[in-house]
Design a protein around this motif. Sequence first.
Motif, PDB file in Angstrom:
ATOM      1  N   GLY A   1      16.496 -12.106  -7.688  1.00  0.00           N
ATOM      2  CA  GLY A   1      17.162 -11.170  -8.582  1.00  0.00           C
ATOM      3  C   GLY A   1      16.239 -10.212  -9.318  1.00  0.00           C
ATOM      4  N   GLN A   2      14.936 -10.273  -9.081  1.00  0.00           N
ATOM      5  CA  GLN A   2      14.053  -9.346  -9.775  1.00  0.00           C
ATOM      6  C   GLN A   2      12.771  -9.095  -8.988  1.00  0.00           C
ATOM      7  OE1 GLN A   2      12.544 -10.839 -13.505  1.00  0.00           O
ATOM      8  NE2 GLN A   2      12.872 -12.946 -12.873  1.00  0.00           N
ATOM      9  N   ILE A   3      12.265  -7.866  -9.143  1.00  0.00           N
ATOM     10  CA  ILE A   3      11.001  -7.450  -8.549  1.00  0.00           C
ATOM     11  C   ILE A   3      10.225  -6.751  -9.656  1.00  0.00           C
ATOM     12  CG2 ILE A   3       9.907  -5.988  -6.825  1.00  0.00           C
ATOM     13  CD1 ILE A   3      12.425  -6.272  -5.137  1.00  0.00           C
ATOM     14  N   ARG A   4       8.977  -7.171  -9.886  1.00  0.00           N
ATOM     15  CA  ARG A   4       8.183  -6.594 -10.972  1.00  0.00           C
ATOM     16  C   ARG A   4       6.804  -6.221 -10.470  1.00  0.00           C
ATOM     17  NH1 ARG A   4       9.674  -9.294 -16.627  1.00  0.00           N
ATOM     18  NH2 ARG A   4      11.882  -9.516 -16.224  1.00  0.00           N
ATOM     19  N   THR A   5       6.297  -5.096 -10.993  1.00  0.00           N
ATOM     20  CA  THR A   5       4.933  -4.677 -10.707  1.00  0.00           C
ATOM     21  C   THR A   5       3.998  -5.501 -11.579  1.00  0.00           C
ATOM     22  OG1 THR A   5       5.677  -2.444 -10.225  1.00  0.00           O
ATOM     23  CG2 THR A   5       3.348  -2.733 -10.685  1.00  0.00           C
TER      24      THR A   5
ATOM     25  N   GLU B   1       0.851  -1.195   0.000  1.00  0.00           N
ATOM     26  CA  GLU B   1       0.000   0.000   0.000  1.00  0.00           C
ATOM     27  C   GLU B   1       0.882   1.238   0.000  1.00  0.00           C
ATOM     28  OE1 GLU B   1      -2.758   2.245   3.207  1.00  0.00           O
ATOM     29  OE2 GLU B   1      -3.086   0.097   2.990  1.00  0.00           O
ATOM     30  N   VAL B   2       0.639   2.130  -0.975  1.00  0.00           N
ATOM     31  CA  VAL B   2       1.328   3.413  -1.057  1.00  0.00           C
ATOM     32  C   VAL B   2       0.245   4.473  -1.129  1.00  0.00           C
ATOM     33  CG1 VAL B   2       2.968   4.830  -2.336  1.00  0.00           C
ATOM     34  CG2 VAL B   2       3.230   2.355  -2.315  1.00  0.00           C
ATOM     35  N   ASP B   3       0.093   5.275  -0.071  1.00  0.00           N
ATOM     36  CA  ASP B   3      -0.969   6.279   0.053  1.00  0.00           C
ATOM     37  C   ASP B   3      -2.331   5.629  -0.191  1.00  0.00           C
ATOM     38  OD1 ASP B   3       0.817   8.297   0.746  1.00  0.00           O
ATOM     39  OD2 ASP B   3       1.212   8.806  -1.348  1.00  0.00           O
ATOM     40  N   GLU B   4      -3.002   5.952  -1.280  1.00  0.00           N
ATOM     41  CA  GLU B   4      -4.334   5.405  -1.561  1.00  0.00           C
ATOM     42  C   GLU B   4      -4.295   4.401  -2.716  1.00  0.00           C
ATOM     43  OE1 GLU B   4      -7.155   5.985   0.234  1.00  0.00           O
ATOM     44  OE2 GLU B   4      -5.814   7.045   1.586  1.00  0.00           O
ATOM     45  N   THR B   5      -3.148   3.786  -2.940  1.00  0.00           N
ATOM     46  CA  THR B   5      -2.976   2.846  -4.050  1.00  0.00           C
ATOM     47  C   THR B   5      -2.394   1.536  -3.539  1.00  0.00           C
ATOM     48  OG1 THR B   5      -2.481   4.730  -5.477  1.00  0.00           O
ATOM     49  CG2 THR B   5      -1.910   2.577  -6.316  1.00  0.00           C
ATOM     50  N   TRP B   6      -2.895   0.440  -4.096  1.00  0.00           N
ATOM     51  CA  TRP B   6      -2.318  -0.860  -3.834  1.00  0.00           C
ATOM     52  C   TRP B   6      -1.540  -1.300  -5.056  1.00  0.00           C
ATOM     53  CZ3 TRP B   6      -6.771  -4.115  -1.296  1.00  0.00           C
ATOM     54  CH2 TRP B   6      -6.880  -3.758   0.046  1.00  0.00           C
ATOM     55  N   ILE B   7      -0.348  -1.840  -4.833  1.00  0.00           N
ATOM     56  CA  ILE B   7       0.493  -2.321  -5.913  1.00  0.00           C
ATOM     57  C   ILE B   7       0.759  -3.798  -5.666  1.00  0.00           C
ATOM     58  CG2 ILE B   7       2.697  -2.062  -7.105  1.00  0.00           C
ATOM     59  CD1 ILE B   7       2.812   0.794  -5.998  1.00  0.00           C
ATOM     60  N   VAL B   8       0.445  -4.617  -6.668  1.00  0.00           N
ATOM     61  CA  VAL B   8       0.719  -6.051  -6.582  1.00  0.00           C
ATOM     62  C   VAL B   8       2.095  -6.266  -7.199  1.00  0.00           C
ATOM     63  CG1 VAL B   8      -0.056  -8.361  -7.209  1.00  0.00           C
ATOM     64  CG2 VAL B   8      -1.730  -6.555  -6.798  1.00  0.00           C
ATOM     65  N   VAL B   9       3.012  -6.824  -6.407  1.00  0.00           N
ATOM     66  CA  VAL B   9       4.406  -6.959  -6.811  1.00  0.00           C
ATOM     67  C   VAL B   9       4.786  -8.439  -6.816  1.00  0.00           C
ATOM     68  CG1 VAL B   9       6.773  -6.345  -6.215  1.00  0.00           C
ATOM     69  CG2 VAL B   9       4.941  -4.727  -5.774  1.00  0.00           C
ATOM     70  N   GLY B  10       5.463  -8.860  -7.881  1.00  0.00           N
ATOM     71  CA  GLY B  10       5.997 -10.211  -7.968  1.00  0.00           C
ATOM     72  C   GLY B  10       7.474 -10.192  -7.626  1.00  0.00           C
ATOM     73  N   ILE B  11       7.867 -11.058  -6.701  1.00  0.00           N
ATOM     74  CA  ILE B  11       9.256 -11.097  -6.244  1.00  0.00           C
ATOM     75  C   ILE B  11       9.825 -12.471  -6.559  1.00  0.00           C
ATOM     76  CG2 ILE B  11      10.793 -10.897  -4.268  1.00  0.00           C
ATOM     77  CD1 ILE B  11       8.660  -9.167  -2.935  1.00  0.00           C
ATOM     78  N   ALA B  12      10.951 -12.461  -7.278  1.00  0.00           N
ATOM     79  CA  ALA B  12      11.691 -13.687  -7.610  1.00  0.00           C
ATOM     80  C   ALA B  12      13.162 -13.401  -7.354  1.00  0.00           C
ATOM     81  CB  ALA B  12      11.444 -14.070  -9.064  1.00  0.00           C
TER      82      ALA B  12
END
Length: 160
Positions: free
Chosen positions: A122-126, A109-120
């Motif tokens: 060596g990499q992080i992707r929105t 959660e960033v302010d009034e937004t939710w971000i779904v993030v994939g973590i593997a």
Amino acid sequence: MMSTSILTGPTLLIRRFSVHRGRRVRAAALLATLPTTVLAQTAGSEVPPFGAGTLLQATLALALVVALLFLGAWLLRRLNGGRGFGGGGPLRLVGGLMIGPRERIVLVEVDETWIVVGIAPGQIRTLHTLPKGDLHAGGDGEKHFAQWLKRISERKNEDG
């Protein structure tokens, strides 16, 4: 080193090597006897006993070090305004899901937004961005599993 002008070629090399080898063997024998000599000297001398004063002094020194660590942590917390470390920023971790041994999906959660993030590794992707919403307490699948487990445990109690 011993060498003669008559010995040439490989014979000279063997002769030189054997001279160095003899020196190594003598040095190793000297080193092997050294620790026994040192131990023999210390065995004859009397070792002072480990007294209560020494134990008390070591305990007090340890207590002083631990107290200094706690005092430092308390001072850092006071200077930080009572917040924990890293908890005062605009980011908040809402939830996460492990999808593999080293892969996961995280909802941030960033302010009034939710971000779904994939973590593997060596990499992080929105993966997706969406407006802030409400989370459900639990899915229907969890309720069904709880009811099934309750029925199974009741059956075992009736049978046994």
